[in-house]
Design a protein around this motif. Structure first.
Motif, mmCIF file in Angstrom:
data_model
loop_
_atom_site.group_PDB
_atom_site.id
_atom_site.type_symbol
_atom_site.label_atom_id
_atom_site.label_comp_id
_atom_site.label_asym_id
_atom_site.label_seq_id
_atom_site.Cartn_x
_atom_site.Cartn_y
_atom_site.Cartn_z
ATOM 1 N N GLU A 148 -1.106 -4.088 -20.726
ATOM 2 C CA GLU A 148 -1.755 -5.033 -19.808
ATOM 3 C C GLU A 148 -1.035 -5.051 -18.461
ATOM 4 N N GLN A 149 0.307 -5.055 -18.507
ATOM 5 C CA GLN A 149 1.086 -5.085 -17.267
ATOM 6 C C GLN A 149 0.957 -3.774 -16.499
ATOM 7 N N SER A 150 0.910 -2.653 -17.209
ATOM 8 C CA SER A 150 0.814 -1.356 -16.525
ATOM 9 C C SER A 150 -0.540 -1.197 -15.852
ATOM 10 N N ARG A 151 -1.577 -1.753 -16.465
ATOM 11 C CA ARG A 151 -2.897 -1.717 -15.825
ATOM 12 C C ARG A 151 -2.897 -2.529 -14.535
ATOM 13 N N GLU A 152 -2.230 -3.677 -14.571
ATOM 14 C CA GLU A 152 -2.127 -4.494 -13.365
ATOM 15 C C GLU A 152 -1.327 -3.768 -12.289
ATOM 16 N N LEU A 153 -0.257 -3.070 -12.701
ATOM 17 C CA LEU A 153 0.562 -2.330 -11.746
ATOM 18 C C LEU A 153 -0.248 -1.242 -11.057
ATOM 19 N N VAL A 154 -1.021 -0.489 -11.835
ATOM 20 C CA VAL A 154 -1.846 0.582 -11.265
ATOM 21 C C VAL A 154 -2.901 0.001 -10.341
ATOM 22 N N GLU A 155 -3.478 -1.135 -10.727
ATOM 23 C CA GLU A 155 -4.490 -1.788 -9.894
ATOM 24 C C GLU A 155 -3.910 -2.190 -8.540
ATOM 25 N N VAL A 156 -2.716 -2.775 -8.553
ATOM 26 C CA VAL A 156 -2.063 -3.164 -7.302
ATOM 27 C C VAL A 156 -1.747 -1.926 -6.466
ATOM 28 N N ALA A 157 -1.270 -0.869 -7.097
ATOM 29 C CA ALA A 157 -0.946 0.365 -6.374
ATOM 30 C C ALA A 157 -2.188 0.955 -5.715
ATOM 31 N N GLU A 158 -3.343 0.898 -6.420
ATOM 32 C CA GLU A 158 -4.592 1.417 -5.855
ATOM 33 C C GLU A 158 -5.038 0.570 -4.667
ATOM 34 N N GLN A 159 -4.857 -0.747 -4.759
ATOM 35 C CA GLN A 159 -5.223 -1.625 -3.648
ATOM 36 C C GLN A 159 -4.384 -1.316 -2.415
ATOM 37 N N ILE A 160 -3.091 -1.074 -2.618
ATOM 38 C CA ILE A 160 -2.209 -0.732 -1.492
ATOM 39 C C ILE A 160 -2.631 0.600 -0.900
ATOM 40 N N ALA A 161 -2.936 1.572 -1.765
ATOM 41 C CA ALA A 161 -3.362 2.890 -1.279
ATOM 42 C C ALA A 161 -4.659 2.783 -0.493
ATOM 43 N N ASP A 162 -5.585 1.917 -0.974
ATOM 44 C CA ASP A 162 -6.847 1.731 -0.261
ATOM 45 C C ASP A 162 -6.615 1.149 1.129
ATOM 46 N N GLN A 163 -5.670 0.214 1.246
ATOM 47 C CA GLN A 163 -5.358 -0.369 2.547
ATOM 48 C C GLN A 163 -4.778 0.681 3.488
ATOM 49 N N GLN A 164 -3.920 1.551 2.959
ATOM 50 C CA GLN A 164 -3.345 2.607 3.784
ATOM 51 C C GLN A 164 -4.414 3.602 4.212
ATOM 52 N N GLU A 165 -5.346 3.874 3.282
ATOM 53 C CA GLU A 165 -6.390 4.850 3.556
ATOM 54 C C GLU A 165 -7.403 4.336 4.570
ATOM 55 N N ALA A 166 -7.501 3.013 4.695
ATOM 56 C CA ALA A 166 -8.526 2.430 5.558
ATOM 57 C C ALA A 166 -8.407 2.907 7.000
ATOM 58 N N GLU A 167 -7.188 3.160 7.468
ATOM 59 C CA GLU A 167 -7.009 3.623 8.838
ATOM 60 C C GLU A 167 -7.379 5.092 8.983
ATOM 61 N N THR A 168 -7.014 5.908 8.008
ATOM 62 C CA THR A 168 -7.318 7.330 8.045
ATOM 63 C C THR A 168 -7.805 7.759 6.670
ATOM 64 N N PRO A 169 -9.111 7.831 6.426
ATOM 65 C CA PRO A 169 -9.621 8.236 5.110
ATOM 66 C C PRO A 169 -9.043 9.589 4.719
ATOM 67 N N ALA A 170 -8.504 9.662 3.516
ATOM 68 C CA ALA A 170 -7.838 10.882 3.089
ATOM 69 C C ALA A 170 -8.036 11.074 1.596
ATOM 70 N N GLY A 171 -7.721 12.274 1.139
ATOM 71 C CA GLY A 171 -7.769 12.566 -0.281
ATOM 72 C C GLY A 171 -8.842 13.582 -0.615
#
Length: 293
Positions: A67-90
């Motif tokens: 349960e905690q690891s799923r929350e960790l991955v979710e938070v990491a994805e949210q941070i990555a999405d915020q970083q990507e918002a300025e320059t779409p990448a991937g």
């Protein structure tokens, strides 16, 4: 080792039920998956999985950590999405049929990638349905009016069709003037989803389904187009596929009083909640390029 990556690997092990299956989904060696699992257990300070020859099962601590690891991955994805918002990448892995790739995706892909140089598209062309999770596909594009209600999908537009034949075929067999006369003709049909049943809207708005038959069917629209051009019969084909043949006079419309029912174009993806900006931009661009239907 990267703790977020270790959490992702642990989540996949739990979802897939084995280290080997997780390794295949993640495109990673089994020893590396095992190392990430050891890292998670070292981090948690306890055993997370019961191991047996048949299957894996979570310990009580493992259930809490999952349960905690799923929350960790979710938070990491949210941070990555915020970083990507300025320059779409991937890199986007997109699956679709050949017709879709050639006539719906490729015409606008070059300017799209030029606009977003940090993005990349990996296009997988196949007429077979794909498993988004197991095959690590970000987006599958399907053309259908019979979509599984359980999938996560967004309607992107419509695929218009044309009932047509070659002038040579019509000269030899006559031009049908009424829908029921199609039963007297060799009808070339798409074997994948139409199964010999063609759907139309009549001038009064009523819908009409015609059961047709012929000596040739295929699951590839280009083959049916070639067969129709060769004078083998009447075919119901995507307008995008036959546009140039109609302009050149190689094919001509048949029963123009009938309007072939459009097929929906859908984008299928894994989650509504955490959609990467790159995927969102790809979907918006494809939707803008397609007829609304």
């Amino acid at each position: 080792m990267d703790r977020v990556k270790a959490a992702i690997v642990f989540n996949r092990i739990c979802e897939q039920g084995s280290l080997s299956a997780a390794a295949r989904v993640l495109d990673m060696s089994r020893p590396m998956v095992s190392r990430y699992l050891e890292q998670m257990e070292h981090w948690a300070g306890t055993r997370l999985l019961h191991r047996s020859t048949r299957k894996l099962s979570l310990t009580a601590a493992g259930e809490r950590v999952l349960e905690q690891s799923r929350e960790l991955v979710e938070v990491a994805e949210q941070i990555a999405d915020q970083q990507e918002a300025e320059t779409p990448a991937g890199r986007l892995r997109v699956a679709c049929a050949r017709f879709t790739a050639e006539h719906m995706v490729m015409p606008w892909l070059s300017p799209f990638l030029a606009r977003y140089p940090a993005m990349a598209v990996d296009l997988h062309v196949s007429n077979q349905a794909v498993n988004l999770v197991e095959e690590r596909i970000d987006l599958a594009i399907r053309i259908t009016n019979d979509l599984d209600p359980n999938v996560i999908a967004r309607r992107l537009g419509a695929c218009e069709s044309v009932l047509c034949a070659s002038p040579d075929y019509l000269a030899r067999h006559g031009r049908p003037t009424a829908p029921e006369q199609l039963a007297l003709h060799n009808c070339l049909h798409y074997s994948h989803f139409s199964r010999g049943l063609w759907h139309f809207r009549q001038a009064d708005g009523e819908r009409l389904a015609l059961d047709v038959a012929g000596n040739f069917s295929a699951n590839e629209s280009s083959l049916l187009t070639n067969a129709a051009r060769a004078g083998m019969g009447i075919a119901l084909l995507p307008e995008l596929e036959v546009r140039q043949s109609l302009i050149a006079g190689e094919l001509v419309p048949v029963l123009e009083q009938l309007e072939p029912e459009p097929l929906g174009v859908f984008g299928l993806y894994r989650s509504r909640r955490h959609q990467p900006l790159a995927l969102s931009l790809f979907l918006e661009s494809l939707k803008a390029a397609l007829p609304a239907g």
